[in-house]
Design a protein around this motif. Structure first.
Motif, PDB file in Angstrom:
ATOM      1  N   THR A  75       0.848  -1.203   0.000  1.00 23.96           N
ATOM      2  CA  THR A  75       0.000   0.000   0.000  1.00 23.96           C
ATOM      3  C   THR A  75       0.881   1.250   0.000  1.00 23.96           C
ATOM      4  O   THR A  75       2.002   1.230   0.505  1.00 23.96           O
ATOM      5  CB  THR A  75      -0.927   0.054   1.239  1.00 23.96           C
ATOM      6  N   LEU A  76       0.343   2.313  -0.579  1.00 23.07           N
ATOM      7  CA  LEU A  76       0.989   3.622  -0.541  1.00 23.07           C
ATOM      8  C   LEU A  76      -0.078   4.612  -0.119  1.00 23.07           C
ATOM      9  O   LEU A  76      -1.031   4.860  -0.840  1.00 23.07           O
ATOM     10  CB  LEU A  76       1.568   4.008  -1.901  1.00 23.07           C
ATOM     11  N   VAL A  80       3.518   6.987   2.608  1.00 24.04           N
ATOM     12  CA  VAL A  80       4.083   5.862   3.361  1.00 24.04           C
ATOM     13  C   VAL A  80       3.849   4.591   2.551  1.00 24.04           C
ATOM     14  O   VAL A  80       2.703   4.183   2.332  1.00 24.04           O
ATOM     15  CB  VAL A  80       3.458   5.741   4.763  1.00 24.04           C
ATOM     16  N   LEU A  81       4.943   3.987   2.100  1.00 26.56           N
ATOM     17  CA  LEU A  81       4.892   2.731   1.366  1.00 26.56           C
ATOM     18  C   LEU A  81       4.998   1.599   2.374  1.00 26.56           C
ATOM     19  O   LEU A  81       5.956   1.533   3.142  1.00 26.56           O
ATOM     20  CB  LEU A  81       6.052   2.649   0.364  1.00 26.56           C
ATOM     21  N   SER A  82       3.998   0.714   2.389  1.00 27.76           N
ATOM     22  CA  SER A  82       3.982  -0.420   3.319  1.00 27.76           C
ATOM     23  C   SER A  82       4.008  -1.714   2.526  1.00 27.76           C
ATOM     24  O   SER A  82       3.249  -1.887   1.572  1.00 27.76           O
ATOM     25  CB  SER A  82       2.721  -0.396   4.188  1.00 27.76           C
ATOM     26  N   TYR A  84       3.793  -5.859   3.228  1.00 30.81           N
ATOM     27  CA  TYR A  84       3.540  -6.920   4.195  1.00 30.81           C
ATOM     28  C   TYR A  84       3.369  -8.221   3.427  1.00 30.81           C
ATOM     29  O   TYR A  84       2.526  -8.328   2.539  1.00 30.81           O
ATOM     30  CB  TYR A  84       2.283  -6.641   5.031  1.00 30.81           C
ATOM     31  N   GLU A 108       7.574  -7.561   7.041  1.00 30.19           N
ATOM     32  CA  GLU A 108       6.911  -6.274   7.115  1.00 30.19           C
ATOM     33  C   GLU A 108       7.940  -5.151   7.046  1.00 30.19           C
ATOM     34  O   GLU A 108       8.965  -5.209   7.726  1.00 30.19           O
ATOM     35  CB  GLU A 108       6.121  -6.166   8.415  1.00 30.19           C
ATOM     36  N   ARG A 109       7.638  -4.123   6.223  1.00 27.43           N
ATOM     37  CA  ARG A 109       8.556  -2.988   6.104  1.00 27.43           C
ATOM     38  C   ARG A 109       7.768  -1.766   5.654  1.00 27.43           C
ATOM     39  O   ARG A 109       6.828  -1.888   4.872  1.00 27.43           O
ATOM     40  CB  ARG A 109       9.644  -3.313   5.068  1.00 27.43           C
ATOM     41  N   GLN A 110       8.144  -0.590   6.154  1.00 29.08           N
ATOM     42  CA  GLN A 110       7.511   0.656   5.758  1.00 29.08           C
ATOM     43  C   GLN A 110       8.575   1.696   5.429  1.00 29.08           C
ATOM     44  O   GLN A 110       9.630   1.729   6.063  1.00 29.08           O
ATOM     45  CB  GLN A 110       6.616   1.210   6.864  1.00 29.08           C
ATOM     46  N   THR A 112       8.871   6.010   4.260  1.00 23.43           N
ATOM     47  CA  THR A 112       8.247   7.296   3.984  1.00 23.43           C
ATOM     48  C   THR A 112       8.961   7.879   2.778  1.00 23.43           C
ATOM     49  O   THR A 112      10.164   8.111   2.811  1.00 23.43           O
ATOM     50  CB  THR A 112       8.362   8.252   5.187  1.00 23.43           C
TER      51      THR A 112
END
Length: 152
Positions: A75-76, A80-82, A84, A108-110, A112
């Motif tokens: 997701t963006l 914030v790019l996530s 999972y 999992e990683r995020q 900005t």
């Protein structure tokens, strides 16, 4: 020479003293290290990622071994790019585990992102546990001349 050996021994001892260091998990990073109070049903690792900037945007390459397209969520939102990835454990039926060197867990990683990106133009594909994301930059707003009027 003795000083160098003492430094090596000290750094080795500090690596072994960390609460999450286990020999079988040495190549992986835990997502929970500084994450506060998040809880998960199983282990969650931080995937290794390479990010490249191109003329048209960003390319993100992430290692997610064991993750397929059905277990991946990208997701963006608000820059914030996530990422999972859920891993399905595949223990053969009728077998009991005698020894394990590889720990199985989700990823999992995020990030900005700086700048604006075209959300509808993002392309993602995964092959052999390697995720490739192409994130195009949003076109810059053209300069507009603003007419100023006199108020009487």
């Amino acid at each position: 020479m003795a000083k160098r050996e003492a430094l090596r021994a000290g750094s080795k001892a500090s690596r072994q003293a960390t609460p999450n260091s286990q020999p079988e998990l040495e190549g992986k990073l835990f997502a929970e290290q500084d994450a506060g109070e998040r809880t998960h049903e199983k282990l969650v690792f931080v995937p290794r990622v390479d990010i490249y900037e191109t003329e048209t945007g960003l390319v993100v390459v992430a290692d997610l071994p064991g993750v397929g397209p059905e277990g991946l969520e990208v997701t963006l939102e608000k820059r914030v790019l996530s990422i999972y990835g859920r891993v399905k454990e595949d223990t053969p039926e009728g077998y009991s585990q005698a020894y394990r060197e590889y720990e199985v867990g989700d990823f999992e990683r995020q990030f900005t992102l700086s700048g604006d990106f075209e959300i509808n133009g993002i392309e993602a594909n995964i092959k052999d546990g390697v995720l490739h994301l192409a994130i195009p930059r949003a076109p810059e707003a053209a300069a507009k001349r603003i007419e100023v009027r006199s108020v009487s």
